[in-house]
Design a protein around this motif. Structure first.
Motif, PDB file in Angstrom:
ATOM      1  N   LEU A   1       0.586  -1.356   0.049  1.00 18.83           N
ATOM      2  CA  LEU A   1       0.018  -0.163   0.073  1.00 18.83           C
ATOM      3  C   LEU A   1       1.103   1.326   0.053  1.00 18.83           C
ATOM      4  N   ASP A   2       0.570   2.213  -0.801  1.00 21.25           N
ATOM      5  CA  ASP A   2       1.277   3.396  -0.864  1.00 21.25           C
ATOM      6  C   ASP A   2       0.252   4.552  -1.156  1.00 21.25           C
ATOM      7  N   GLU A   3      -0.047   5.294  -0.209  1.00 20.30           N
ATOM      8  CA  GLU A   3      -1.094   6.255  -0.218  1.00 20.30           C
ATOM      9  C   GLU A   3      -0.637   7.421   0.628  1.00 20.30           C
ATOM     10  N   ILE A   4      -1.320   8.772   0.086  1.00 13.47           N
ATOM     11  CA  ILE A   4      -1.146   9.897   0.648  1.00 13.47           C
ATOM     12  C   ILE A   4      -2.223  10.306   1.536  1.00 13.47           C
ATOM     13  N   TYR A   5      -2.255  10.748   2.808  1.00 12.89           N
ATOM     14  CA  TYR A   5      -3.121  11.057   3.733  1.00 12.89           C
ATOM     15  C   TYR A   5      -2.966  12.418   4.256  1.00 12.89           C
ATOM     16  N   THR A   6      -4.182  13.106   4.661  1.00  8.16           N
ATOM     17  CA  THR A   6      -3.807  14.499   4.892  1.00  8.16           C
ATOM     18  C   THR A   6      -4.851  14.600   6.424  1.00  8.16           C
ATOM     19  N   THR A   7      -4.448  15.468   7.149  1.00  7.86           N
ATOM     20  CA  THR A   7      -5.049  15.872   8.384  1.00  7.86           C
ATOM     21  C   THR A   7      -5.108  17.376   8.387  1.00  7.86           C
ATOM     22  N   PRO A   8      -6.089  17.825   8.719  1.00  8.02           N
ATOM     23  CA  PRO A   8      -6.001  19.683   8.771  1.00  8.02           C
ATOM     24  C   PRO A   8      -5.669  20.120  10.025  1.00  8.02           C
ATOM     25  N   ALA A   9      -5.200  21.431  10.070  1.00  9.15           N
ATOM     26  CA  ALA A   9      -5.112  22.112  11.587  1.00  9.15           C
ATOM     27  C   ALA A   9      -6.437  22.195  12.277  1.00  9.15           C
ATOM     28  N   GLN A  10      -6.220  22.095  13.543  1.00  9.68           N
ATOM     29  CA  GLN A  10      -7.391  21.985  14.432  1.00  9.68           C
ATOM     30  C   GLN A  10      -6.962  22.867  15.556  1.00  9.68           C
ATOM     31  N   THR A  11      -8.059  23.494  16.307  1.00  9.91           N
ATOM     32  CA  THR A  11      -7.973  24.235  17.308  1.00  9.91           C
ATOM     33  C   THR A  11      -8.554  23.598  18.650  1.00  9.91           C
ATOM     34  N   HIS A  12      -7.823  23.963  19.810  1.00 11.88           N
ATOM     35  CA  HIS A  12      -8.315  23.213  20.992  1.00 11.88           C
ATOM     36  C   HIS A  12     -10.013  23.770  21.400  1.00 11.88           C
ATOM     37  N   ALA A  13     -10.086  24.883  21.165  1.00  5.34           N
ATOM     38  CA  ALA A  13     -11.684  25.330  21.518  1.00  5.34           C
ATOM     39  C   ALA A  13     -12.050  24.722  22.722  1.00  5.34           C
ATOM     40  N   MET A  14     -11.167  25.073  23.764  1.00  4.38           N
ATOM     41  CA  MET A  14     -11.584  24.765  25.147  1.00  4.38           C
ATOM     42  C   MET A  14     -12.647  25.817  25.513  1.00  4.38           C
ATOM     43  N   MET A  15     -13.600  25.353  26.430  1.00  5.56           N
ATOM     44  CA  MET A  15     -14.721  26.428  26.648  1.00  5.56           C
ATOM     45  C   MET A  15     -14.353  27.802  27.339  1.00  5.56           C
ATOM     46  N   GLU A  16     -13.354  27.587  28.283  1.00  8.26           N
ATOM     47  CA  GLU A  16     -12.927  28.962  28.784  1.00  8.26           C
ATOM     48  C   GLU A  16     -11.817  29.460  28.058  1.00  8.26           C
ATOM     49  N   PRO A  17     -12.295  30.848  27.618  1.00 10.78           N
ATOM     50  CA  PRO A  17     -11.144  31.608  27.059  1.00 10.78           C
ATOM     51  C   PRO A  17     -10.013  31.858  27.730  1.00 10.78           C
ATOM     52  N   HIS A  18      -8.693  31.901  27.391  1.00 12.10           N
ATOM     53  CA  HIS A  18      -7.594  32.449  28.059  1.00 12.10           C
ATOM     54  C   HIS A  18      -7.951  33.504  28.773  1.00 12.10           C
ATOM     55  N   ALA A  19      -7.602  33.583  29.929  1.00 16.81           N
ATOM     56  CA  ALA A  19      -8.151  34.773  30.825  1.00 16.81           C
ATOM     57  C   ALA A  19      -7.041  34.865  32.046  1.00 16.81           C
ATOM     58  N   SER A  20      -6.696  36.236  32.367  1.00 18.80           N
ATOM     59  CA  SER A  20      -6.096  36.331  33.553  1.00 18.80           C
ATOM     60  C   SER A  20      -6.467  37.572  34.327  1.00 18.80           C
ATOM     61  N   VAL A  21      -6.187  37.795  35.768  1.00 18.37           N
ATOM     62  CA  VAL A  21      -6.211  38.973  36.543  1.00 18.37           C
ATOM     63  C   VAL A  21      -4.655  38.863  36.931  1.00 18.37           C
ATOM     64  N   ALA A  22      -4.170  40.304  36.604  1.00 23.70           N
ATOM     65  CA  ALA A  22      -2.777  40.640  37.042  1.00 23.70           C
ATOM     66  C   ALA A  22      -2.623  41.677  38.099  1.00 23.70           C
ATOM     67  N   GLU A  23      -1.971  41.337  38.890  1.00 21.89           N
ATOM     68  CA  GLU A  23      -1.579  42.666  39.806  1.00 21.89           C
ATOM     69  C   GLU A  23      -0.101  42.935  40.055  1.00 21.89           C
ATOM     70  N   TRP A  24       0.293  43.964  39.493  1.00 19.85           N
ATOM     71  CA  TRP A  24       1.774  44.340  39.658  1.00 19.85           C
ATOM     72  C   TRP A  24       1.789  45.291  40.573  1.00 19.85           C
ATOM     73  N   LYS A  25       2.444  44.998  41.721  1.00 26.45           N
ATOM     74  CA  LYS A  25       2.520  46.115  42.542  1.00 26.45           C
ATOM     75  C   LYS A  25       3.884  45.722  43.362  1.00 26.45           C
ATOM     76  N   ASP A  26       4.478  47.137  43.846  1.00 23.59           N
ATOM     77  CA  ASP A  26       5.715  46.826  44.471  1.00 23.59           C
ATOM     78  C   ASP A  26       6.846  46.047  44.033  1.00 23.59           C
ATOM     79  N   GLY A  27       6.840  45.858  42.505  1.00 24.81           N
ATOM     80  CA  GLY A  27       7.816  45.142  41.907  1.00 24.81           C
ATOM     81  C   GLY A  27       7.603  43.580  41.928  1.00 24.81           C
ATOM     82  N   LYS A  28       6.381  43.198  42.592  1.00 31.99           N
ATOM     83  CA  LYS A  28       5.876  41.999  42.317  1.00 31.99           C
ATOM     84  C   LYS A  28       4.538  41.574  41.652  1.00 31.99           C
ATOM     85  N   LEU A  29       4.592  40.458  40.975  1.00 28.64           N
ATOM     86  CA  LEU A  29       3.526  40.323  40.167  1.00 28.64           C
ATOM     87  C   LEU A  29       2.702  38.884  40.503  1.00 28.64           C
TER      88      LEU A  29
END
Lengths: 178, 725
Positions: free
Chosen positions: B171-199
């Motif tokens: 057998l000698d065949e070519i196969y392809t798979t597409p790009a996929q995205t994780h699509a996790m339900m929670e978007p990437h998100a952050s709360v950040a506090e940069w205070k007195d040189g500390k993060l």
């Protein structure tokens, strides 16, 4: 557009609605969605923002007895409405039977879509009880509970962890217990 | 604790709590909306402002200017920080594309500014007022246009060319798979506090230490001045393994305003801004003798990556899965400026098994063999590309046979069964996924009330970490699970393996085992007893003559023990550790419209000791569900003129919904693997996504007689080839 071209006039408004039995009075930017009013202004973060475009169902809440995507609805449109969120369905110390069934059947993993799924699940049972047909209803005059009805009606609530078949088991059990 | 030889009988073997079907310990929080995810941490820092990101509108080029005057003057705006305000930020080793800084644009929707305002609506609105002038350059994202780079084979055993040329069946065949995205339900998100040189960053991260180190490097801080917390993660699948722009932008916004800032990536930005699974083009060559024994196996893969990345190595399982004396395995990676291709659930094997397991199906048909028997015949107990290396445990053949029996596998002829308007087909596939482990630490604290608190920076991304760690501590200390409190996802806790690569459950429970052994030793010392003779059960410790309650041991102050597990080389060098599965699927294809419906799915898994059959099963059905997406719908569409993924939201990138998923059955073979960890457990979180898409593809072929070698199997690829009706 520059700052000078921005629309003039009042950009906020007062609104009063009832959330989980409590009357809420707010003055909100007209652009605030019902979802963001709940999460950012009332502190009810149980309803989730997955897409903010009505594509995922994580923000599902009940408004006057019907489920809606709260991200697709502006808060100021809800004057006088009765809104129920996941926090109004049950609490960690007093679970609703649907929440309890989701836990026992492991109808979730990461938990982010879960409040929306549970709101939808409860609404689906009610919709079937009220005889509201769906795309898969064979006889429009006789709507009955079936796996196919549940799968079809729940399909607006995405779960990327893939807990769908466990959710179906939970919903089936709640229906049978009634 | 050093794990440098196979585990013997030990305290974890009792399986009073471990191995039992406990519901998730955090279930009440998740089902009531009380579990706090990153963007919801309103409690952690006073006076939070809202950040909103701006993504580049070109795929490659340079920013000539950014006019922020209108945005800065817009109502409620506190700060506008642009990429032109700073040099490119230093990049952590895990990141391939850079996250912020400088005028160069490497990919579409690369973050180029953040607006911070009093409200979300103000920040979003003001972001739209930023005017950007670009110098755009031609970019490409199209793998089919690429000349595959010359690459040394990863394995070249025997004489592949001669063996392939002389074999009776090939057998000698070519196969392809597409790009996929994780699509996790929670978007990437952050709360950040940069205070007195500390993060401090409250975020959604699979790997706390990686994020902490990367934040320090990227923002030029001492690592001791960075704290990361991520107790609840709304899905990751590899998309939250290492630092992303949400945390960087929130931190920069906080630095600019002196206030905590929260920011989530808008859903339409996620696909091109973050990482994805690379598309692949794979050539598979199989050769067998007339009895079906494989003589040669060739797998040549091409994927794409930004410069310096790894792409998607779809050949990885082919080095180890089926025995063939002559092998040539080549993984080619084309470098191009593009959104970052990187890990997505079972990186490599997921895409590789999508194709290899179609090829195996095709080969079985050419040989006139049952595909179950063809796979069983070509099983191997040694690594074929390195025969000196044995599998620690491999029960793939039993998975195949047991699955065939349970499923009612009949190996029907293609396009031979019809029920009304529906063509019915059966398909199966094998699955392989490595079972790595990495150093993992934990701390246990025995309290005066008899409870044990577990602290580790391990994460629970829906995988069940909270629950299996609680079970581990309960088992080791002789407590009911309710007496264990597990605290995760905080950089103040001992460094764990984190969650990824199917290593999290095995590694983190082993690290906690080590900490519990240390606590038991401490208790033994206190009782002046031999730790090996102590029996911990029912909240007490017994030494044969006396019983002492655990609570009383901590009455003068908590007992604290900490340790980590380190895995010796025998585990990876002498033996190959892997997990195996056989998947079976029944499909119905509408004879008129071509619509594919799945009727039932079965997985039989060989994945060591199962620590919790509920959460392990959920991991597997979740993988199966994601694989149904890979088989039938998921496909990041390349805009070839503009070089970006065009369907970058959840309306246009379709993932499976309730209606797509049928009854799913999972069977675990339940065999301990003492070579893996002291708990004899392996990973299972990625096994479920491996092989399943090919089982679906093979079932569609079996239903229709139409072979599709390009994923996803959408109507446009086969409608005109369906049987006459």
């Amino acid at each position: 557009m520059t700052i000078h071209d921005m629309p003039k006039g009042r950009t906020d408004g007062a609104v009063r609605f009832v959330v989980n039995g409590k009357t809420v009075n707010l003055t909100l930017d007209h652009r605030v969605t019902l979802l963001d009013a709940l999460r950012e202004h009332i502190g009810l973060t149980g309803s989730k923002k997955g897409c903010d475009h009505g594509q995922c169902g994580a923000c599902t809440v009940m408004v006057n007895g019907r489920r809606i995507n709260s991200c697709l609805s502006l808060a100021v449109m809800h004057e006088g409405d009765e809104i129920t969120t996941i926090e109004g369905i049950g609490t960690p110390d007093a679970l609703d039977p649907m929440q309890d069934a989701f836990i026992r059947h492991d109808g979730y993993q990461c938990g982010y879509c879960t409040p929306g799924q549970i709101c939808s699940a409860k609404a689906v049972l009610e919709e079937i009880r009220q005889g509201i047909p769906s795309h898969v209803t064979a006889d429009l005059d006789h709507v009955t509970f079936s796996d196919a009805e549940v799968r079809e009606r729940m399909s607006g609530n995405l779960c990327r962890c893939g807990a769908y078949s466990n959710m179906l088991n939970a919903i089936r059990e709640v229906e049978a217990g009634k | 604790m050093k794990f440098d030889r196979p585990a013997e009988a030990n305290a974890s073997d009792r399986l009073l709590v471990l191995g039992q079907p406990h519901s998730r310990v955090e279930g009440r929080l998740k089902t009531t909306g009380a579990a706090p995810y990153a963007y919801e941490r309103q409690d952690v820092a006073e006076g939070q402002l809202y950040g909103y990101p701006l993504g580049a509108a070109i795929s490659r080029g340079r920013i000539l200017s950014m006019d922020t005057e209108a945005a800065t003057a817009a109502p409620g705006v506190r700060a506008v920080v642009t990429t032109l305000d700073m040099d490119p930020l230093p990049k952590d080793s895990h990141n391939v594309n850079r996250l912020f800084g400088g005028a160069d644009v490497e990919h579409y929707h690369q973050a180029i500014a953040v607006v911070v305002a009093d409200t979300f609506e103000q920040a979003r609105s003001a972001t739209n007022l930023i005017k950007v002038e670009y110098h755009a350059e031609q970019a490409t994202l199209d793998l089919s246009e690429v000349t595959p780079p010359e690459t040394e084979p990863a394995a070249d055993t025997g004489d592949f060319d001669t063996a392939f040329a002389n074999a009776p069946v090939t057998l000698d065949e070519i196969y392809t798979t597409p790009a996929q995205t994780h699509a996790m339900m929670e978007p990437h998100a952050s709360v950040a506090e940069w205070k007195d040189g500390k993060l401090t960053v409250w975020t959604s991260s699979q790997m706390i230490k990686w994020w902490r180190d990367a934040l320090a490097k990227t923002l030029s801080l001492d690592v001791e001045d960075v704290r990361v917390e991520s107790p609840y993660i709304g899905g990751g699948f590899g998309g939250k393994l290492f630092l992303r722009a949400d945390a960087v932008l929130a931190a920069l916004g906080s630095k600019a305003t002196g206030r905590p800032v929260k920011l989530a990536l808008p859903r339409p930005l996620m696909t091109n801004n973050t990482t994805h699974r690379a598309q692949t083009i794979q050539r598979i060559r199989l050769a067998a003798d007339n009895d079906g024994k494989l003589i040669a196996l060739g797998h040549d893969n091409l994927s794409n990556t930004p410069p310096g990345g790894d792409g998607e190595d779809a050949t990885s399982q082919s080095l180890s899965f089926y025995g063939a004396p002559n092998m040539r395995i080549v993984n080619r990676v084309a470098e191009m400026k593009m959104p970052e291709s990187n890990s997505m659930r079972a990186p490599g094997d997921a895409a590789g098994l999508m194709t290899l397991e179609i090829a195996m199906d095709e080969m079985a048909e050419r040989l006139g063999m049952d595909p179950v028997e063809f796979r069983a015949l070509n099983d191997t107990q040694v690594v074929p590309s390195n025969p000196k290396q044995k599998f620690s445990h491999r029960n793939f053949v039993d998975c195949l046979r047991h699955g065939a029996k349970e499923f009612g596998w009949t190996n029907p002829a293609p396009a031979s069964r019809r029920e009304g308007h529906w063509l019915i087909g059966q398909g199966m596939a094998g699955a392989y996924r490595g079972s790595p482990a990495s150093t993992s630490g934990a701390r246990v604290r025995l309290q005066a009330d008899g409870r044990v608190i577990v602290e580790t920076d391990m994460t629970d991304i829906g995988t069940g970490s909270y629950t299996i760690l609680a079970q581990t501590a309960a088992e080791m200390m002789g407590l009911p699970i309710e007496k264990v409190e597990v605290r995760l996802g905080d950089s103040r806790y001992p460094v764990s393996s984190g969650s990824g690569g199917q290593f999290g459950a095995a590694s983190s429970t082993a690290g906690l085992y080590a900490a519990c052994v240390a606590l038991r030793a401490q208790i033994a010392e206190r009782l002046q007893a031999d730790a090996a003779t102590l029996d911990f059960r029912d909240g007490e410790v017994h030494d044969g003559t006396r019983s002492v309650s655990l609570a009383s041991l901590a009455s003068d102050g908590e007992l604290v023990a900490e340790d980590k597990i380190e895995f010796g080389e025998f585990r990876s060098k002498e033996y190959e550790l892997a997990t195996f599965a056989a998947h079976f699927v029944e499909t119905a294809v509408n004879a008129y419209t071509g619509e594919v419906r799945l009727r039932r799915m079965l997985a039989v898994c060989d994945a060591g000791r199962i620590l919790n059959p509920i959460t392990a099963r959920s991991q597997v059905i979740g993988g199966m569900t994601m694989a149904v997406g890979a088989a039938l719908m998921e496909h990041l569409e390349v805009d070839s003129g503009r070089a970006f993924f065009a369907n970058h939201d959840l309306a246009s990138y379709e993932v499976p919904v309730h209606l797509d998923i049928p009854e799913q059955t999972v069977i675990f073979m339940q065999q301990d693997d003492p070579y893996s960890t002291p708990l004899k457990a392996k990973g299972v979180g990625e096994l479920g996504v491996c092989g399943v898409a090919a089982a679906v593809a093979n079932a569609v072929y079996n239903a229709t007689g139409v072979r599709v070698r390009d994923y996803p199997i959408t109507l446009d690829r086969y409608l005109d080839r369906l049987p006459e009706v």
